[in-house]
Design a protein around this motif. Structure first.
Motif, mmCIF file in Angstrom:
data_model
loop_
_atom_site.group_PDB
_atom_site.id
_atom_site.type_symbol
_atom_site.label_atom_id
_atom_site.label_comp_id
_atom_site.label_asym_id
_atom_site.label_seq_id
_atom_site.Cartn_x
_atom_site.Cartn_y
_atom_site.Cartn_z
ATOM 1 N N HIS A 87 0.845 -1.311 0.006
ATOM 2 C CA HIS A 87 -0.014 -0.035 0.092
ATOM 3 C C HIS A 87 0.967 1.236 0.123
ATOM 4 C CE1 HIS A 87 -3.408 -2.185 0.714
ATOM 5 N NE2 HIS A 87 -3.374 -3.080 1.531
ATOM 6 N N GLY A 88 1.924 1.282 0.590
ATOM 7 C CA GLY A 88 2.833 2.263 0.547
ATOM 8 C C GLY A 88 2.640 3.370 1.631
ATOM 9 N N LYS A 89 1.441 3.024 2.456
ATOM 10 C CA LYS A 89 1.042 4.140 3.515
ATOM 11 C C LYS A 89 0.228 3.328 4.699
ATOM 12 C CE LYS A 89 -2.714 5.464 0.228
ATOM 13 N NZ LYS A 89 -3.466 6.435 -0.454
ATOM 14 N N CYS A 90 0.050 3.710 5.694
ATOM 15 C CA CYS A 90 -1.066 3.345 6.721
ATOM 16 C C CYS A 90 -1.532 4.489 7.613
ATOM 17 C CB CYS A 90 -0.215 2.291 7.661
ATOM 18 S SG CYS A 90 -1.265 1.521 8.841
ATOM 19 N N HIS A 91 -2.710 4.689 7.538
ATOM 20 C CA HIS A 91 -3.617 5.817 8.350
ATOM 21 C C HIS A 91 -3.927 5.448 9.583
ATOM 22 C CE1 HIS A 91 -3.610 6.620 3.914
ATOM 23 N NE2 HIS A 91 -3.459 7.869 4.422
ATOM 24 N N VAL A 92 -4.261 3.841 9.858
ATOM 25 C CA VAL A 92 -5.069 3.652 11.024
ATOM 26 C C VAL A 92 -4.438 2.337 11.503
ATOM 27 C CG1 VAL A 92 -7.216 2.622 11.790
ATOM 28 C CG2 VAL A 92 -7.180 4.549 10.234
ATOM 29 N N LEU A 93 -3.842 2.053 13.028
ATOM 30 C CA LEU A 93 -3.436 1.191 13.358
ATOM 31 C C LEU A 93 -4.210 0.883 14.701
ATOM 32 C CD1 LEU A 93 -1.206 -1.256 14.166
ATOM 33 C CD2 LEU A 93 -0.198 0.774 15.399
ATOM 34 N N VAL A 94 -4.853 -0.733 14.579
ATOM 35 C CA VAL A 94 -5.675 -0.809 15.800
ATOM 36 C C VAL A 94 -4.626 -2.148 16.570
ATOM 37 C CG1 VAL A 94 -7.959 -1.950 16.511
ATOM 38 C CG2 VAL A 94 -7.552 -0.439 14.607
ATOM 39 N N ASN A 95 -4.301 -1.959 17.663
ATOM 40 C CA ASN A 95 -3.415 -2.748 18.496
ATOM 41 C C ASN A 95 -4.630 -3.354 19.375
ATOM 42 O OD1 ASN A 95 -0.774 -2.426 17.724
ATOM 43 N ND2 ASN A 95 -0.818 -0.328 18.571
ATOM 44 N N ASN A 96 -4.967 -4.662 18.794
ATOM 45 C CA ASN A 96 -6.293 -4.949 19.466
ATOM 46 C C ASN A 96 -5.797 -6.738 20.083
ATOM 47 O OD1 ASN A 96 -9.098 -6.346 19.690
ATOM 48 N ND2 ASN A 96 -8.279 -7.689 18.149
ATOM 49 N N ALA A 97 -4.725 -7.488 19.412
ATOM 50 C CA ALA A 97 -4.288 -8.692 19.852
ATOM 51 C C ALA A 97 -4.064 -8.564 21.521
ATOM 52 C CB ALA A 97 -3.149 -9.218 19.183
ATOM 53 N N GLY A 98 -4.691 -9.734 22.074
ATOM 54 C CA GLY A 98 -4.559 -9.799 23.588
ATOM 55 C C GLY A 98 -4.887 -11.061 24.099
ATOM 56 N N ILE A 99 -4.426 -11.282 25.317
ATOM 57 C CA ILE A 99 -5.054 -12.602 25.934
ATOM 58 C C ILE A 99 -5.361 -12.193 27.248
ATOM 59 C CG2 ILE A 99 -3.534 -14.171 24.612
ATOM 60 C CD1 ILE A 99 -1.428 -14.387 27.089
ATOM 61 N N ASP A 100 -5.726 -13.077 28.095
ATOM 62 C CA ASP A 100 -6.194 -12.763 29.568
ATOM 63 C C ASP A 100 -5.625 -13.835 30.477
ATOM 64 O OD1 ASP A 100 -7.520 -15.216 29.276
ATOM 65 O OD2 ASP A 100 -9.617 -14.398 29.835
ATOM 66 N N LEU A 101 -5.416 -13.600 31.704
ATOM 67 C CA LEU A 101 -4.820 -14.334 32.647
ATOM 68 C C LEU A 101 -5.590 -14.028 33.993
ATOM 69 C CD1 LEU A 101 -2.578 -16.327 33.535
ATOM 70 C CD2 LEU A 101 -1.265 -14.273 34.169
ATOM 71 N N THR A 102 -6.168 -15.082 34.709
ATOM 72 C CA THR A 102 -6.951 -15.001 35.765
ATOM 73 C C THR A 102 -6.231 -15.914 37.065
ATOM 74 O OG1 THR A 102 -8.755 -16.552 35.185
ATOM 75 C CG2 THR A 102 -8.918 -14.307 34.619
ATOM 76 N N GLY A 103 -6.873 -15.460 38.251
ATOM 77 C CA GLY A 103 -6.263 -16.304 39.527
ATOM 78 C C GLY A 103 -5.596 -15.479 40.669
ATOM 79 N N PRO A 104 -5.582 -16.122 41.769
ATOM 80 C CA PRO A 104 -5.058 -15.583 42.919
ATOM 81 C C PRO A 104 -3.638 -14.950 42.591
ATOM 82 C CG PRO A 104 -6.081 -17.445 43.474
ATOM 83 C CD PRO A 104 -6.016 -17.509 42.101
ATOM 84 N N VAL A 105 -3.234 -13.820 42.853
ATOM 85 C CA VAL A 105 -1.848 -13.176 42.690
ATOM 86 C C VAL A 105 -0.814 -14.232 43.083
ATOM 87 C CG1 VAL A 105 -1.550 -12.017 44.711
ATOM 88 C CG2 VAL A 105 -0.403 -11.160 42.702
ATOM 89 N N GLU A 106 -0.951 -14.895 44.049
ATOM 90 C CA GLU A 106 -0.026 -15.897 44.668
ATOM 91 C C GLU A 106 0.013 -17.165 43.900
ATOM 92 O OE1 GLU A 106 -3.554 -16.680 47.287
ATOM 93 O OE2 GLU A 106 -2.828 -15.110 46.431
ATOM 94 N N SER A 107 -0.925 -17.302 43.039
ATOM 95 C CA SER A 107 -0.858 -18.683 42.211
ATOM 96 C C SER A 107 -0.231 -18.266 40.712
ATOM 97 C CB SER A 107 -2.216 -19.286 42.236
ATOM 98 O OG SER A 107 -3.037 -18.423 41.134
ATOM 99 N N LEU A 108 -0.174 -17.040 40.640
ATOM 100 C CA LEU A 108 0.300 -16.743 39.115
ATOM 101 C C LEU A 108 1.716 -17.064 38.675
ATOM 102 C CD1 LEU A 108 -1.410 -13.425 38.583
ATOM 103 C CD2 LEU A 108 -2.304 -15.605 38.041
ATOM 104 N N SER A 109 2.049 -17.758 37.771
ATOM 105 C CA SER A 109 3.618 -18.121 37.429
ATOM 106 C C SER A 109 4.162 -16.767 36.706
ATOM 107 C CB SER A 109 3.405 -19.324 36.514
ATOM 108 O OG SER A 109 2.938 -19.036 35.227
ATOM 109 N N MET A 110 5.305 -17.132 37.012
ATOM 110 C CA MET A 110 6.321 -15.914 36.107
ATOM 111 C C MET A 110 6.036 -16.054 34.899
ATOM 112 S SD MET A 110 7.967 -13.239 37.219
ATOM 113 C CE MET A 110 8.842 -12.065 36.470
ATOM 114 N N GLU A 111 5.841 -17.358 34.419
ATOM 115 C CA GLU A 111 5.665 -17.531 33.096
ATOM 116 C C GLU A 111 4.534 -16.831 32.574
ATOM 117 O OE1 GLU A 111 5.815 -21.176 29.766
ATOM 118 O OE2 GLU A 111 5.704 -21.571 32.090
#
Length: 273
Positions: A87-111
């Motif tokens: 295209h030679g140009k870009c006017h709109v960027l939507v940074n949409n990609a994402g994941i979630d992570l849930t759980g008690p903070v003490e159970s979350l892994s560093m990974e």
């Protein structure tokens, strides 16, 4: 923000949407195409995968696809090179990609912590970093310049039980957006940057998250969690991806030409309580 669908308000513009094969991302791609834009979308799926080929066949020739992991800088470099060559140009960027992570903070892994930050935060940073030079040049074409739309969440505004990692990642997206918005203004770079904050949207990501909560014993079935969310949302239902795409279209169009560094909340009144 009522706009006529298919009004060709984005004719002559090129948009890039990460996480574009499903959910909010795909709805944004469809809306931008309906408004006359040419769109390049990315996701993790291989270019010859059934998901990618079936979506592209339906979208038509104004859409193209690049397989990319938003946490990998070399993938962003390749995506930008593809957009520039095609295209030679870009006017709109939507940074949409994402994941979630849930759980008690003490159970979350560093990974797990590193993974959600690499996709939800690093992905937004890398997409912005690599698209800015082309968007700065392209932004001279239209009033209001180019538009970066970073998809955060209502969880980037308020805390929620056992969602601390997701809260942190989406809060980072919110403030990163404000920081680059001021930076572009100070440098007189013709790019606006705003964050979009969806509430509970009927998407594959939400369904997968609810299933994990069921597996952890929070409910007997996902429908019970949906019912709880609906009951706590003043409008009384989940959002549809197309409703978020309408907000993204507004941020992409000249109608939001005086809007930068802002957060647009689309949550059925959930955070107003």
């Amino acid at each position: 923000m009522t706009m006529e669908l298919g009004s060709q308000r984005l004719k002559g513009r090129v948009a890039f949407v990460s996480g574009g094969l499903r959910g909010i991302g795909l709805a944004c791609v469809e809306r931008f195409l309906a408004e006359g834009a040419e769109v390049v979308l990315s996701d993790l799926d291989a270019a010859d995968s059934e998901a990618a080929t079936s979506v592209l066949a339906r979208l038509g020739q104004a859409a193209s696809y690049v397989s990319a992991n938003v946490a990998r800088e070399e993938d962003w470099e390749r995506a930008v090179a593809m957009v520039k060559e095609r295209h030679g140009k870009c006017h709109v960027l939507v940074n949409n990609a994402g994941i979630d992570l849930t759980g008690p903070v003490e159970s979350l892994s560093m990974e797990g912590w590193r993974r959600i930050m690499s996709i939800n935060v690093d992905g937004v940073f890398l997409g912005t970093k690599h698209f800015v030079p082309m968007m700065a040049e392209s932004g001279k074409d239209f009033r209001g310049g180019s538009s970066i739309i970073n998809v955060s969440s209502i969880m980037g505004l308020v805390g929620m039980n056992e969602v601390s990692a997701y809260n942190a990642s989406k809060g980072a997206v919110r403030l990163f957006t404000k920081g680059i918005a001021i930076e572009f203004c100070q440098k007189k770079t013709p790019i606006r940057a705003n964050s979009l904050h969806p509430g509970f949207v009927e998407t594959p990501l939400l369904k997968a998250g609810f299933q994990r909560w069921v597996d952890q014993g929070f409910a007997e079935k996902p429908d019970d969690l949906v019912a709880g969310v609906v009951a706590s949302t003043p409008i009384g239902r989940l959002a549809q991806p197309a409703e978020l795409a309408s907000a993204a279209f507004f941020l992409a169009s000249e109608d939001s030409s005086y809007m930068t560094g802002a957060e647009l909340v689309i949550d059925g009144g959930w955070t107003a309580q």
